[in-house]
Design a protein around this motif. Structure first.
Motif, PDB file in Angstrom:
ATOM      1  N   ALA A 146       0.819  -1.209   0.000  1.00  0.00           N
ATOM      2  CA  ALA A 146       0.000   0.000   0.000  1.00  0.00           C
ATOM      3  C   ALA A 146       0.862   1.273   0.000  1.00  0.00           C
ATOM      4  O   ALA A 146       0.525   2.264  -0.647  1.00  0.00           O
ATOM      5  N   ARG A 147       1.968   1.197   0.705  1.00  0.00           N
ATOM      6  CA  ARG A 147       2.866   2.361   0.755  1.00  0.00           C
ATOM      7  C   ARG A 147       3.436   2.657  -0.629  1.00  0.00           C
ATOM      8  O   ARG A 147       3.565   3.816  -1.014  1.00  0.00           O
ATOM      9  N   TRP A 148       3.794   1.621  -1.369  1.00  0.00           N
ATOM     10  CA  TRP A 148       4.316   1.789  -2.729  1.00  0.00           C
ATOM     11  C   TRP A 148       3.218   2.334  -3.650  1.00  0.00           C
ATOM     12  O   TRP A 148       3.478   3.207  -4.484  1.00  0.00           O
ATOM     13  N   GLU A 149       1.990   1.843  -3.491  1.00  0.00           N
ATOM     14  CA  GLU A 149       0.881   2.341  -4.290  1.00  0.00           C
ATOM     15  C   GLU A 149       0.707   3.855  -4.075  1.00  0.00           C
ATOM     16  O   GLU A 149       0.482   4.607  -5.028  1.00  0.00           O
ATOM     17  N   TYR A 150       0.784   4.274  -2.814  1.00  0.00           N
ATOM     18  CA  TYR A 150       0.628   5.695  -2.497  1.00  0.00           C
ATOM     19  C   TYR A 150       1.757   6.515  -3.111  1.00  0.00           C
ATOM     20  O   TYR A 150       1.520   7.579  -3.707  1.00  0.00           O
ATOM     21  N   ARG A 151       2.989   6.032  -2.970  1.00  0.00           N
ATOM     22  CA  ARG A 151       4.143   6.743  -3.525  1.00  0.00           C
ATOM     23  C   ARG A 151       3.999   6.918  -5.033  1.00  0.00           C
ATOM     24  O   ARG A 151       4.292   7.979  -5.589  1.00  0.00           O
ATOM     25  N   CYS A 152       3.528   5.869  -5.729  1.00  0.00           N
ATOM     26  CA  CYS A 152       3.377   5.941  -7.183  1.00  0.00           C
ATOM     27  C   CYS A 152       2.322   6.961  -7.586  1.00  0.00           C
ATOM     28  O   CYS A 152       2.474   7.660  -8.597  1.00  0.00           O
ATOM     29  N   LEU A 153       1.247   7.063  -6.814  1.00  0.00           N
ATOM     30  CA  LEU A 153       0.235   8.082  -7.090  1.00  0.00           C
ATOM     31  C   LEU A 153       0.819   9.484  -6.923  1.00  0.00           C
ATOM     32  O   LEU A 153       0.550  10.390  -7.717  1.00  0.00           O
ATOM     33  N   MET A 154       1.628   9.667  -5.903  1.00  0.00           N
ATOM     34  CA  MET A 154       2.202  10.988  -5.637  1.00  0.00           C
ATOM     35  C   MET A 154       3.260  11.364  -6.680  1.00  0.00           C
ATOM     36  O   MET A 154       3.381  12.521  -7.065  1.00  0.00           O
ATOM     37  N   GLU A 155       4.025  10.378  -7.147  1.00  0.00           N
ATOM     38  CA  GLU A 155       5.106  10.650  -8.099  1.00  0.00           C
ATOM     39  C   GLU A 155       4.664  10.457  -9.548  1.00  0.00           C
ATOM     40  O   GLU A 155       5.455  10.634 -10.473  1.00  0.00           O
ATOM     41  N   LYS A 156       3.389  10.039  -9.735  1.00  0.00           N
ATOM     42  CA  LYS A 156       2.817   9.830 -11.070  1.00  0.00           C
ATOM     43  C   LYS A 156       3.623   8.827 -11.887  1.00  0.00           C
ATOM     44  O   LYS A 156       3.978   9.068 -13.051  1.00  0.00           O
ATOM     45  N   MET A 157       3.922   7.691 -11.247  1.00  0.00           N
ATOM     46  CA  MET A 157       4.637   6.611 -11.925  1.00  0.00           C
ATOM     47  C   MET A 157       3.831   5.324 -11.813  1.00  0.00           C
ATOM     48  O   MET A 157       3.155   5.087 -10.809  1.00  0.00           O
ATOM     49  N   CYS A 158       3.871   4.501 -12.850  1.00  0.00           N
ATOM     50  CA  CYS A 158       3.060   3.285 -12.888  1.00  0.00           C
ATOM     51  C   CYS A 158       3.376   2.382 -11.714  1.00  0.00           C
ATOM     52  O   CYS A 158       4.547   2.070 -11.455  1.00  0.00           O
ATOM     53  N   VAL A 159       2.360   1.946 -11.001  1.00  0.00           N
ATOM     54  CA  VAL A 159       2.565   1.110  -9.823  1.00  0.00           C
ATOM     55  C   VAL A 159       3.118  -0.268 -10.196  1.00  0.00           C
ATOM     56  O   VAL A 159       3.774  -0.914  -9.385  1.00  0.00           O
ATOM     57  N   VAL A 160       2.888  -0.707 -11.425  1.00  0.00           N
ATOM     58  CA  VAL A 160       3.354  -2.031 -11.846  1.00  0.00           C
ATOM     59  C   VAL A 160       4.791  -1.997 -12.343  1.00  0.00           C
ATOM     60  O   VAL A 160       5.636  -2.793 -11.914  1.00  0.00           O
ATOM     61  N   CYS A 161       5.083  -1.073 -13.253  1.00  0.00           N
ATOM     62  CA  CYS A 161       6.412  -1.073 -13.891  1.00  0.00           C
ATOM     63  C   CYS A 161       7.245   0.164 -13.590  1.00  0.00           C
ATOM     64  O   CYS A 161       8.426   0.212 -13.931  1.00  0.00           O
ATOM     65  N   GLY A 162       6.657   1.186 -12.974  1.00  0.00           N
ATOM     66  CA  GLY A 162       7.407   2.393 -12.628  1.00  0.00           C
ATOM     67  C   GLY A 162       7.558   3.396 -13.758  1.00  0.00           C
ATOM     68  O   GLY A 162       8.233   4.407 -13.599  1.00  0.00           O
ATOM     69  N   LYS A 163       6.919   3.146 -14.890  1.00  0.00           N
ATOM     70  CA  LYS A 163       7.095   4.033 -16.044  1.00  0.00           C
ATOM     71  C   LYS A 163       6.384   5.372 -15.865  1.00  0.00           C
ATOM     72  O   LYS A 163       5.373   5.474 -15.190  1.00  0.00           O
ATOM     73  N   LYS A 164       6.961   6.375 -16.510  1.00  0.00           N
ATOM     74  CA  LYS A 164       6.335   7.677 -16.680  1.00  0.00           C
ATOM     75  C   LYS A 164       6.328   7.972 -18.173  1.00  0.00           C
ATOM     76  O   LYS A 164       7.250   7.561 -18.875  1.00  0.00           O
ATOM     77  N   PRO A 165       5.326   8.663 -18.712  1.00  0.00           N
ATOM     78  CA  PRO A 165       4.151   9.193 -18.021  1.00  0.00           C
ATOM     79  C   PRO A 165       3.147   8.090 -17.693  1.00  0.00           C
ATOM     80  O   PRO A 165       3.197   6.994 -18.266  1.00  0.00           O
ATOM     81  N   SER A 166       2.277   8.400 -16.770  1.00  0.00           N
ATOM     82  CA  SER A 166       1.213   7.473 -16.388  1.00  0.00           C
ATOM     83  C   SER A 166       0.032   8.299 -15.887  1.00  0.00           C
ATOM     84  O   SER A 166       0.158   9.508 -15.667  1.00  0.00           O
ATOM     85  N   ASP A 167      -1.096   7.641 -15.700  1.00  0.00           N
ATOM     86  CA  ASP A 167      -2.310   8.350 -15.314  1.00  0.00           C
ATOM     87  C   ASP A 167      -2.948   7.722 -14.088  1.00  0.00           C
ATOM     88  O   ASP A 167      -2.827   6.510 -13.853  1.00  0.00           O
ATOM     89  N   LEU A 168      -3.661   8.541 -13.335  1.00  0.00           N
ATOM     90  CA  LEU A 168      -4.453   8.047 -12.221  1.00  0.00           C
ATOM     91  C   LEU A 168      -5.645   7.282 -12.794  1.00  0.00           C
ATOM     92  O   LEU A 168      -6.367   7.796 -13.641  1.00  0.00           O
ATOM     93  N   HIS A 169      -5.826   6.063 -12.319  1.00  0.00           N
ATOM     94  CA  HIS A 169      -6.920   5.213 -12.793  1.00  0.00           C
ATOM     95  C   HIS A 169      -7.886   4.975 -11.638  1.00  0.00           C
ATOM     96  O   HIS A 169      -7.511   4.426 -10.607  1.00  0.00           O
ATOM     97  N   HIS A 170      -9.131   5.405 -11.800  1.00  0.00           N
ATOM     98  CA  HIS A 170     -10.128   5.227 -10.751  1.00  0.00           C
ATOM     99  C   HIS A 170     -10.577   3.775 -10.681  1.00  0.00           C
ATOM    100  O   HIS A 170     -10.838   3.140 -11.709  1.00  0.00           O
ATOM    101  N   LEU A 171     -10.670   3.258  -9.479  1.00  0.00           N
ATOM    102  CA  LEU A 171     -11.165   1.899  -9.264  1.00  0.00           C
ATOM    103  C   LEU A 171     -12.640   1.901  -8.890  1.00  0.00           C
ATOM    104  O   LEU A 171     -13.332   0.904  -9.076  1.00  0.00           O
ATOM    105  N   ASP A 172     -13.101   3.010  -8.343  1.00  0.00           N
ATOM    106  CA  ASP A 172     -14.513   3.149  -7.986  1.00  0.00           C
ATOM    107  C   ASP A 172     -15.192   4.058  -9.010  1.00  0.00           C
ATOM    108  O   ASP A 172     -14.549   4.926  -9.610  1.00  0.00           O
ATOM    109  N   THR A 173     -16.472   3.848  -9.204  1.00  0.00           N
ATOM    110  CA  THR A 173     -17.227   4.688 -10.130  1.00  0.00           C
ATOM    111  C   THR A 173     -17.244   6.122  -9.623  1.00  0.00           C
ATOM    112  O   THR A 173     -17.636   6.388  -8.491  1.00  0.00           O
TER     113      THR A 173
END
Length: 233
Positions: A146-173
């Motif tokens: 969860a900590r890594w997920e949060y860091r990736c959102l803050m740094e705008k890097m893909c949570v899976v591969c670390g790539k930039k650019p990337s986008d925030l993806h909503h999980l809830d409607t």
């Protein structure tokens, strides 16, 4: 000699047999040696619950090597050893430890300290956009993801591969039938994904995608909202 790791699955003291669960990579390495038809001798080292796991140690050293390869840093970036000693010293300083008290060794280190040390290295890598040789989601302890997920959102890097650019993806409607710019995003779950993994999430279905990569999503707070220019009213 090659260092391999495995988790004990079964012991049979009567027959002197030990069954191990090994990673695919280590198993392929062992099979390669076995294919030479030479007698194989394995050395087994047992660890207790408080020691850093082989997986933790291997990940930490991989991160230290990634930092060294990046050559992002000060005078201490000279060799892999100076990089290691620099981050050891930083960890001891920020955690009020005596000099030489922190270690990644199985004999001296602890799981908790090693997890926190890994998080410090990941923070450094994320802030300085350092390419990682291993994917954190495959290596982190479950409670650290969860900590890594949060860091990736803050740094705008893909949570899976670390790539930039990337986008925030909503999980809830969010804002179904409404303009998202007028929707309060606080509390809604999200992950950061590059285009490739964003498309994969849609192709697999979000639940299957999340199970595959062991992610849960992070509830958007004010810091994440500000970083991504999201409405919070």
């Amino acid at each position: 000699m090659t260092e391999l790791f495995g988790q004990v699955n079964k012991l049979d003291p009567n027959k002197g047999l030990v069954t191990l669960r090994m990673s695919d990579e280590d198993l392929r390495t062992l099979q390669k040696y076995h294919a030479t038809n030479q007698q194989q001798v394995l050395s087994v080292v047992a660890s207790d619950d408080n020691e850093p796991t082989p997986k933790q140690r291997r990940f930490a050293f991989a991160l230290l090597n990634d930092v060294w390869l990046s050559q992002v840093g000060g005078y201490w970036i000279e060799t892999p050893e100076t990089v290691k000693q620099h981050f050891y010293a930083m960890y001891e300083y920020y955690n009020s430890l005596d000099f030489g008290e922190f270690s990644l060794s199985a004999a001296k280190g602890t799981k908790t300290d090693t997890n926190q040390f890994i998080n410090m290295l990941l923070d450094y890598a994320a802030i300085h956009d350092i390419s990682l040789s291993v994917k954190p989601l495959n290596e982190l302890e479950p409670q650290e993801i969860a900590r890594w997920e949060y860091r990736c959102l803050m740094e705008k890097m893909c949570v899976v591969c670390g790539k930039k650019p990337s986008d925030l993806h909503h999980l809830d409607t969010v804002g179904s039938g409404r303009n998202r710019q007028h929707t309060n995003h606080l509390g809604h779950r999200a992950v950061q994904l590059c285009r490739e993994h964003h498309n994969m999430a849609h192709s697999l279905g979000i639940e299957t995608f999340m199970q595959r990569f062991k992610i849960n999503g992070i509830k958007i707070d004010e810091k994440i909202a500000v970083a991504h220019g999201l409405n919070i009213k």
